[in-house]
Write an enzyme that holds these catalytic residues in place. Structure first.
Site: not given
Ligand SMILES: NC(=O)c1ccc[n+]([C@@H]2O[C@H](COP(=O)([O-])OP(=O)(O)OC[C@H]3O[C@@H](n4cnc5c(N)ncnc54)[C@H](O)[C@@H]3O)[C@@H](O)[C@H]2O)c1
Length: 739
Positions: A437, A458, A470, A508
């Protein structure tokens, strides 16, 4: 125009009128089509050889999609034309109702708006159990209401409570619900309609059979009696319906309230009287609320154009996507895994250990459970879909997939390491997408030996609810990879919008500019309650405080910091967010943020007031409209920069992205449409005032200054919808690596 209708009559006197609009994918009513229909109906009046008339569609999965908005949209600005169109529909449908033989609408597929009003004028309706079959009057979602008899015939047929429910929400019902509501007299298996429809015809051609069918429509029981057959009960139904509309729309949408008053005025009166009142109400409503209706109709057209937009110009064939791997089983990864399996794609979900993976599976399963509870899925369907999900803690199975979506934690080093590993295990033509993001695609593409197959997809949180994706390429992403991602998003029911690469991408980046401003006002001492009220009154679905608690204040803080790194002082992260982050008030996930959460209840967190005292707030007296201007014009200013930097080519697409990604109120027509309505002169003057009062973050974007000089508007700019890969320049800030 070649004919849209074909009439055949067999030797048994069974007539069939097939509606098949030439050169169109869907059947819709335009003025010439209505003229043709009226002529046919006139010619049918004297046919003594017809015993019964079936009305069918020649299109697969579509009965009639409704009125052709291209013809009807402009009529809202032309009252005589509008009246002519409405009267033509009324006249034609009344004539159908008065034909000397029974008429049966055979509905296989979508039957909406004018299509359903047509079917309501028939004596009987049969629906097929085709999953595409849906019946509804969605007009209020376009700022109008049913005007071809729908407000009169529907409540009469299915009862006041259900009729109001369908008209005021605009939500369609499926075939089974239509049959349960007695909107349809019979439901037949889709594949056997040719055998089952004649059985129904034979039934209604006998006196007993006809009685049997009609008697089923009677609403018996104490509830309909209490609620609909006496004035007190009806008053209660109308009162509840109004309460419901106001709680859902916060009073921002005019059409459902006008429709409600119209039905209240006419329910129980004669049909001719009711229909006449329907016409006069529409004409008055179109004068008062044409702006809102026009905004909503324009947005409908933008949606239609997005559906057809390939996102990028390319002649290369799209790549096949039959199976997907998702990396990271957290909030986003699990949401995406659910979305894909729900759309019948096999998914390999990877995380770092079985425990977190188990939690991810739990999240996916809870979303399927919700689907079953809300009757969107049968239990058997949900379990079949859930079985499409398999888990792994290594890369086993990754060599078989066509697309990998990375949703691991937001950390560039970790992501780069993952990309390096991925390239070693996936097929050479597999696409690799990131759900980042705040990091830029350009920065991440450096980790790839083959960056042409890498892009950003995204998704927004929560994935099961937010419609936008996106789609973002780097300078090296190949056009067919972008076009494939766009097509794939459409297949899984999302709306993809291709945007240029920059920190925060489009949505964003613009939203944080506004959300930051609300935090600044809070720090200055404007009460949270007043800020929230001003935002909700404007039409935002929730305040930035609630939203930040919902997303997680840790996530909001990191995104805000990332944008500060990329864009400098104008996106300076408000200190209050830093303090909230430092105190680990992460929001809803720990029941403590700007609010304290207890079950479904929430109350302001007293700790926040203590934090506020650090900033010596002065409690400036701002009016609600000043608050709204500070937030919304900050967003307009950032949006102008995005257009200037060609992050997106079309103001209409930008507006749609903000609506679908942040819930910006659709009745306002979009962020830039709203700015045009305020006037660019006003926008620039206010921004300059704010610049003097609050600092350089308000300095108007060059594009705004240019428009002020030329007297231009966002919506009169030459706009480019489909992105041209080669000419998509990278925003200055986008070269930086964030997170
Ligand atoms: N939370 C939001 O509102 C949101 C919205 C849009 C985009 N994002 C993006 O999505 C991505 C994930 O965000 P999230 O909120 O789901 O995070 P999160 O912390 O809930 O989940 C991330 C997961 O990735 C896992 N992980 C770490 N290293 C890994 C690896 N080597 N292989 C596989 N899994 C691994 C972690 O164990 C965890 O379960 C980020 O890049 C974030 O910026 C988040």
């Amino acid at each position: 125009m070649s004919s849209a209708f074909t009439l055949t009559v067999d030797s048994q006197g069974i007539g069939t009128l097939v509606f098949d609009l030439p050169n169109e994918k869907v059947n819709k009513f335009s003025m010439p089509v209505m003229e043709e229909l009226e002529k046919i109906v006139d010619s049918l009046k004297s046919r003594t050889d017809i015993k019964v008339l079936l009305i069918k569609s020649g299109k697969p999965d579509i009965f009639i999609a409704g009125a052709d908005l291209h013809g009807f949209g402009p009529a809202f600005k032309d009252p005589p034309l509008l009246e002519k169109l409405i009267r033509q529909g009324h006249r034609t449908f009344n004539k159908i109702e008065q034909l000397p033989f029974p008429t049966i609408a055979v509905i296989n597929g979508v039957c909406l708006g004018g299509g359903l009003e047509f079917a309501l004028a028939c004596n009987y309706r049969i629906v097929t159990d085709n999953p595409k079959t849906s019946l509804g009057l969605p007009e209020v979602t376009l700022g109008i209401f049913p005007g071809w008899g729908g407000t009169q015939r529907l409540p009469k047929l299915i009862g006041l409570t259900e009729g109001l429910g369908m008209i005021l929400s605009g939500k369609p019902v499926n075939a089974f619900k239509a049959w349960k509501l007695h909107l349809a007299d019979a439901i037949v298996p889709w594949q056997f309609q040719d055998e089952k429809v004649p059985e129904f015809v034979s039934l209604i051609l006998t006196e007993n059979g006809k009685k049997k069918v009609l008697s089923k429509r009677q609403r018996s029981g104490i509830l309909p009696f209490l609620l609909e057959k006496n004035p007190l009960g009806r008053a209660f139904v109308f009162h509840q319906a109004k309460k419901d509309v106001l709680s859902k729309t916060k009073g921002h949408y005019i059409a459902p309230l006008v429709a409600l008053d119209l039905i209240k005025d006419t329910y129980g009166k004669s049909q001719p009287e009711g229909l006449e009142k329907e016409i006069s109400t529409i004409l008055t409503h179109s004068k008062k609320s044409s702006g809102q209706a026009q905004n909503l109709i324009d947005l409908f057209f933008v949606q239609e154009s997005l559906k057809k937009d390939p996102g990028v110009k390319t002649t290369a064939p799209l790549l096949p996507v039959k199976s997907v791997a998702v990396l990271g089983a957290g909030t986003m990864g699990a949401g995406i895994a659910w979305l894909l399996t729900n759309n019948n794609y096999p998914v390999r979900l990877k995380d770092i250990n079985w425990e977190v993976l188990g939690k991810g599976f739990g999240h996916v399963s809870s979303l399927f459970y919700k689907g079953v509870k809300n009757k969107k899925l049968k239990p058997s369907e949900s379990s079949l879909k859930f079985q499409l999900l398999s888990g792994t803690v290594d890369y086993s199975g990754f060599k078989n997939v066509d697309l990998v979506i990375e949703a691991a934690v937001e950390n560039i080093e970790l992501k780069n390491k993952i990309f390096h590993e991925l390239e070693g295990v996936v097929r050479p033509n597999a696409i690799i997408a990131t759900n980042t993001s705040s990091l830029t695609i350009e920065a991440m593409s450096k980790a790839f030996a083959h960056p042409e197959r890498f892009l950003g997809m995204h998704f927004f949180n929560p994935v099961n609810k937010m419609p936008l994706v996106e789609v973002v390429g780097s300078t090296k992403t190949s056009p067919e990879v972008i076009a494939t991602a766009v097509e794939f998003c459409k297949k899984i029911g999302k709306t993809p919008i291709v945007v240029g690469d920059c920190a925060g991408f489009l949505v964003n980046r613009i939203f944080v500019a506004g959300a930051n401003e609300v935090m600044w006002m809070f720090q200055e001492g404007v009460p949270m309650k007043q800020l929230e009220k001003a935002m909700l009154d404007f039409g935002m679905p929730m305040s930035p405080f609630e939203l930040s608690d919902e997303v997680g204040n840790d996530v909001s803080y990191k995104v805000s910091k990332a944008l500060e790194t990329a864009y400098g002082e104008r996106m300076h992260c408000p200190e209050i967010l830093h303090e909230v982050y430092e105190r680990k008030l992460f929001g809803k996930k720990i029941d403590k943020g700007f609010y304290i959460y207890k079950g479904k209840d929430k109350k302001p967190n007293p700790e926040i007031n203590k934090i506020l005292s650090i900033f010596c707030p002065k409690n400036p007296e701002l009016t609600d409209s000043m608050i709204q201007d500070r937030m919304i014009l900050s967003m307009v200013n950032e949006a102008a920069r995005c257009l200037q930097e060609k992050i997106i080519g079309s103001p209409a697409y930008l507006d749609m992205a903000m609506i679908l990604g942040t819930g910006f109120p659709p009745f306002r027509g979009g962020l830039l449409k709203y700015a045009d309505e305020l006037g660019i002169e006003y926008v620039v003057t206010e921004l300059k005032n704010f610049e003097r009062l609050y600092g350089p973050r308000f300095a108007p974007a060059q594009l705004l200054l240019d428009m002020q000089k030329s007297g231009g508007k966002f919506y009169s700019m030459p706009s480019k919808q489909t992105q041209e890969q080669s000419s998509r320049p990278l925003a200055k800030a986008s070269a930086s690596t964030l997170g």
